[in-house]
Write a protein that holds these residues in place. Sequence first.
Motif, short mmCIF file in Angstrom:
data_model
loop_
_atom_site.label_atom_id
_atom_site.label_comp_id
_atom_site.label_asym_id
_atom_site.label_seq_id
_atom_site.Cartn_x
_atom_site.Cartn_y
_atom_site.Cartn_z
N MET A 81 -26.53 -36.95 2.09
CA MET A 81 -26.91 -35.51 3.49
C MET A 81 -26.92 -34.67 4.40
SD MET A 81 -31.12 -36.94 3.55
CE MET A 81 -32.03 -35.93 4.16
N GLU A 82 -27.42 -33.37 4.76
CA GLU A 82 -27.41 -33.04 6.07
C GLU A 82 -28.55 -32.70 6.75
OE1 GLU A 82 -23.33 -29.75 5.72
OE2 GLU A 82 -25.66 -29.08 5.78
N ILE A 83 -28.68 -32.81 7.95
CA ILE A 83 -29.30 -32.94 9.06
C ILE A 83 -28.96 -31.83 9.31
CG2 ILE A 83 -30.51 -35.06 8.16
CD1 ILE A 83 -30.03 -35.57 11.66
N ARG A 84 -29.93 -31.08 10.51
CA ARG A 84 -29.14 -30.44 11.60
C ARG A 84 -30.15 -30.83 12.90
NH1 ARG A 84 -28.18 -24.43 10.14
NH2 ARG A 84 -28.15 -24.95 7.50
N ALA A 85 -28.81 -31.06 13.36
CA ALA A 85 -29.38 -30.51 15.38
C ALA A 85 -30.51 -29.63 16.36
CB ALA A 85 -27.92 -31.02 15.84
N ASP A 86 -30.87 -29.79 16.98
CA ASP A 86 -31.93 -28.79 17.59
C ASP A 86 -30.84 -27.35 18.24
OD1 ASP A 86 -30.37 -29.30 19.99
OD2 ASP A 86 -31.98 -31.08 20.63
N ASP A 87 -30.13 -27.34 17.53
CA ASP A 87 -28.99 -26.38 18.61
C ASP A 87 -28.47 -25.59 16.82
OD1 ASP A 87 -27.32 -27.97 17.58
OD2 ASP A 87 -26.11 -26.90 19.35
N ASP A 88 -28.89 -26.19 15.53
CA ASP A 88 -28.70 -26.19 13.96
C ASP A 88 -27.90 -26.27 13.87
OD1 ASP A 88 -30.94 -24.71 12.19
OD2 ASP A 88 -29.63 -22.57 12.00
N CYS A 89 -26.88 -27.11 14.40
CA CYS A 89 -25.50 -27.91 13.59
C CYS A 89 -26.22 -28.47 12.87
CB CYS A 89 -24.99 -28.56 15.32
SG CYS A 89 -23.16 -28.55 14.80
N ARG A 90 -24.59 -28.13 11.60
CA ARG A 90 -24.94 -29.84 10.61
C ARG A 90 -24.83 -30.87 10.32
NH1 ARG A 90 -23.07 -24.53 8.80
NH2 ARG A 90 -21.46 -25.72 7.87
N LEU A 91 -25.61 -32.20 10.06
CA LEU A 91 -24.32 -33.03 11.05
C LEU A 91 -24.58 -33.73 9.92
CD1 LEU A 91 -26.45 -33.87 13.68
CD2 LEU A 91 -23.89 -33.29 13.85
N TRP A 92 -23.75 -34.75 9.11
CA TRP A 92 -23.84 -35.28 7.66
C TRP A 92 -24.14 -36.42 8.19
CZ3 TRP A 92 -21.08 -39.89 7.13
CH2 TRP A 92 -21.62 -40.36 5.16
N THR A 93 -24.89 -36.88 7.33
CA THR A 93 -26.03 -38.06 7.02
C THR A 93 -26.12 -38.77 5.98
OG1 THR A 93 -27.85 -37.43 6.43
CG2 THR A 93 -26.97 -37.45 9.25
N ALA A 94 -25.76 -40.54 6.18
CA ALA A 94 -25.92 -40.67 4.61
C ALA A 94 -26.51 -42.66 5.11
CB ALA A 94 -24.43 -42.02 3.90
N THR A 95 -27.62 -43.36 3.68
CA THR A 95 -28.72 -43.84 4.81
C THR A 95 -28.32 -45.01 3.10
OG1 THR A 95 -30.25 -42.94 3.28
CG2 THR A 95 -30.31 -42.88 5.44
N ALA A 96 -28.19 -46.14 3.35
CA ALA A 96 -28.45 -47.31 2.35
C ALA A 96 -28.94 -48.46 3.12
CB ALA A 96 -27.23 -48.05 2.46
N GLY A 97 -29.31 -49.20 2.16
CA GLY A 97 -30.44 -50.50 1.69
C GLY A 97 -32.31 -49.74 2.62
N ASP A 98 -32.24 -51.29 2.93
CA ASP A 98 -33.81 -51.52 3.44
C ASP A 98 -34.50 -52.09 4.28
OD1 ASP A 98 -35.42 -50.07 0.81
OD2 ASP A 98 -34.09 -52.35 -0.43
N GLY A 99 -35.20 -52.15 4.71
CA GLY A 99 -35.48 -52.50 6.06
C GLY A 99 -36.07 -52.33 7.63
#
Length: 282
Positions: free
Chosen positions: A1-19
């Motif tokens: 998924m993408e998130i936006r930095a505070d200047d609106d730059c798109r950053l690719w991210t991924a998450t996995a796992g619990d805890g």
Amino acid sequence: MEIRADDDCRLWTATAGDGDPLVLCHGGPGMWDYFDDLAGILRATARVVRWDQRGCGRSQRDGPYSVTRSIADLDAVRDQLAGPRTALLGHSWGAHLALRYAIEHPERVSHLIYVSGTGIDPERAWHPHYERNLRLRLGTHLDRWKALGDRDRTPAEEREWATLQWSADFADDSKALSHAARMATPWLGINYDCNRAINAEVKQELRTNDLAARCRTLDVPVLIVHGTEDIRPQWAVDSLHEALPHAERVTLTGAGHLPWVEARDAFSRAVATFLAGTTPGR
């Protein structure tokens, strides 16, 4: 998924796992996240958050490229995907980024895992040793690596050159090229503008900012991890270890620059033990 930095730059991210959250910071600068294997190892221990740094890999190629900007981007990742407080794991250049973030925002960091970093010495005395060891480790591939490095390269040649260089980061010669090829697949292209800008700033920062003094006030538990076969000398992080008031150090026998690849079980145990709040075994 993408998130936006505070200047609106798109950053690719991924998450996995619990805890509890653990944000990973890849090396470079100018590379992309290569933590598929590491995320698989750690997902039983933590909720692992990965990201491609600005201008790298699947994130938007939009500057500026600087340490300050990288810290702000990491804070956006932390805020949107990890919550008010997170553990950080940084590798190589990412270890420096994670350390700098912890210095700037210690209240937002529960643990810091500093993997295969090169310390805070202003003179960077480790670098000549790295250059010599790199050439020794390349062995029969040295001439091809030098030939590619001395000319403009096609995208295929760029990938070949990087794969050869990265192969020196692994201790087992029989598997080094395959490990490096895995890092280069898919090939997302190195951002050399990012690499030059941030490396120059880090060199200047080490000369002009007293990071040792700032480290002495860092009230965050730190685990320093290094492989015995890393071509960057272990002593490069001695002064950092001495400056940190709450630091433990683990050296993994037979591992190179990516110790979770060549010492998987020992690396996993050290990280899990550290995050659980007890002293890792040496």
